[in-house]
Design a protein around this motif. Structure first.
Motif, PDB file in Angstrom:
ATOM      1  N   ASP A 313     -65.714 -50.250  17.505  1.00 47.88           N
ATOM      2  CA  ASP A 313     -65.393 -50.035  18.918  1.00 47.88           C
ATOM      3  C   ASP A 313     -64.258 -50.961  19.357  1.00 47.88           C
ATOM      4  OD1 ASP A 313     -67.380 -48.119  19.178  1.00 47.88           O
ATOM      5  OD2 ASP A 313     -68.909 -49.618  19.645  1.00 47.88           O
ATOM      6  N   GLN A 316     -61.030 -49.474  18.095  1.00 52.19           N
ATOM      7  CA  GLN A 316     -60.656 -48.272  18.838  1.00 52.19           C
ATOM      8  C   GLN A 316     -59.962 -48.639  20.148  1.00 52.19           C
ATOM      9  OE1 GLN A 316     -63.936 -45.731  19.872  1.00 52.19           O
ATOM     10  NE2 GLN A 316     -62.627 -43.935  20.100  1.00 52.19           N
ATOM     11  N   ARG A 317     -60.390 -49.749  20.763  1.00 52.12           N
ATOM     12  CA  ARG A 317     -59.816 -50.139  22.052  1.00 52.12           C
ATOM     13  C   ARG A 317     -58.506 -50.891  21.914  1.00 52.12           C
ATOM     14  NH1 ARG A 317     -64.822 -51.910  25.984  1.00 52.12           N
ATOM     15  NH2 ARG A 317     -66.185 -50.177  25.445  1.00 52.12           N
TER      16      ARG A 317
END
Length: 332
Positions: A313, A316-317
């Motif tokens: 995550d 992804q950011r």
């Protein structure tokens, strides 16, 4: 129709996004509810006439703190570079104390919390602010309990947030309180933001703020660790390297760095892993190996424990070049 009155303070040098972001979020409630639910928002200046923000754009307030104001349900104080000239203004402090008594809640975005502190509203309260302002806040208001990693904090009727964009996080919290989770989720979807952001401010602040002074005994140990993150280390092996006892090494290192050697090593490995995730597409397993984690699972656990977010995550950011929201990064 349910209507809630909000007063937003503006002072010279305020952060425009601290006002504009929440205001846009609040305005969407009326759009999405067909006017059945809405906020009435008034800006309240600390000076007469137009007020210039830190970006140079100006706002003409609807009221000033010297005028008669309605009974606000909620008062919001933005942050900005100008807060350090404005926060201890006796007139502002008096206004905030008066409205704190009559309002349901009072909030500060970013370093706007300094104004609440000067008004005596955060003594023995749990608050947060932008991570860069935490040391100054702690020194200025020592009776305040500060949570430096929180995106937002609520203590009674006092709400505080981290920096700038966290004002939108706050507005979604208030919308959910006022009109329910479904409405808040609809606003979040419209603005293309998370209803609840994963992780805390540690995602964005440097982990390695405990570097020893170059002339200290611990600087060489830190450099050795940073140059050899992939190798196994222990207090005993480090102590042997510098001809100290493990107990004395821990004492000296903690004195020089503010954390023990193993804590520093974990932070250094996490910081290196963050850089790999932000700038490369190598697998999470390979990132773990290069940074000295025993396995990808151990790195995932460390990320979740310290940053409240999983490595995939995080990548992804923050992966560089991932502006379109699609990542080619490998997840395993």
């Amino acid at each position: 129709m349910k209507q809630i009155k909000i007063g937003m303070i503006v002072f010279p040098g305020f952060q425009l996004l601290d006002i504009a972001g929440p205001r846009d979020a609040f305005s969407e409630v009326a759009v999405l509810s067909g006017g059945a639910q809405q906020y009435e928002i008034l800006t309240v200046g600390t000076t007469r006439g137009s007020v210039q923000s830190s970006s140079g754009l100006t706002v003409v307030p609807d009221r000033t703190i010297f005028d008669e104001c309605p009974d606000f349900d909620t008062v919001i104080v933005p942050g900005g570079l100008g807060i350090f000239q404005a926060y201890d203004d006796p007139a502002l402090s008096s206004w905030l104390r008066a409205h704190h008594k009559q309002s349901r809640r009072i909030a500060a975005i970013c370093n706007g919390v300094f104004a609440l502190g000067a008004a005596g509203l955060i003594d023995r309260r749990t608050v947060t602010t932008h991570w860069m302002d935490v040391p100054r806040l702690a020194e200025t208001f020592p009776r305040t309990r500060i949570e430096p990693d929180f995106i937002y904090a609520k203590d009674g009727k006092i709400y505080t947030t981290a920096g700038v964009t966290a004002g939108i996080d706050l507005s979604l919290v208030l919308i959910e309180e006022d009109f329910g989770r479904t409405r808040a989720l609809e606003v979040a979807k419209y603005l293309i933001v998370y209803l609840r952001r994963a992780g805390g401010q540690s995602q964005f602040s440097p982990l390695l703020d405990s570097m020893a002074a170059p002339e200290s005994q611990s600087a060489a140990i830190q450099q050795h660790l940073l140059d050899n993150l992939h190798l196994p280390h222990s207090v005993a092996s480090l102590a042997e390297r510098v001809n100290m006892s493990p107990r004395n090494l821990t004492r000296v290192f903690t004195r020089d760095c503010g954390v023990g050697p193993m804590t520093f090593l974990t932070n250094a490995r996490l910081d290196a892993a963050r850089r790999f995730l932000e700038t490369t597409d190598v697998t999470i397993r390979e990132v773990a190996r290069r940074c000295g984690f025993d396995s990808a699972d151990n790195m995932r656990r460390a990320f979740h424990k310290h940053l409240q977010i999983h490595p995939a995550d995080y990548r992804q950011r923050f992966l560089t070049g991932n502006e379109l929201g699609t990542s080619k990064a490998k997840r395993a």
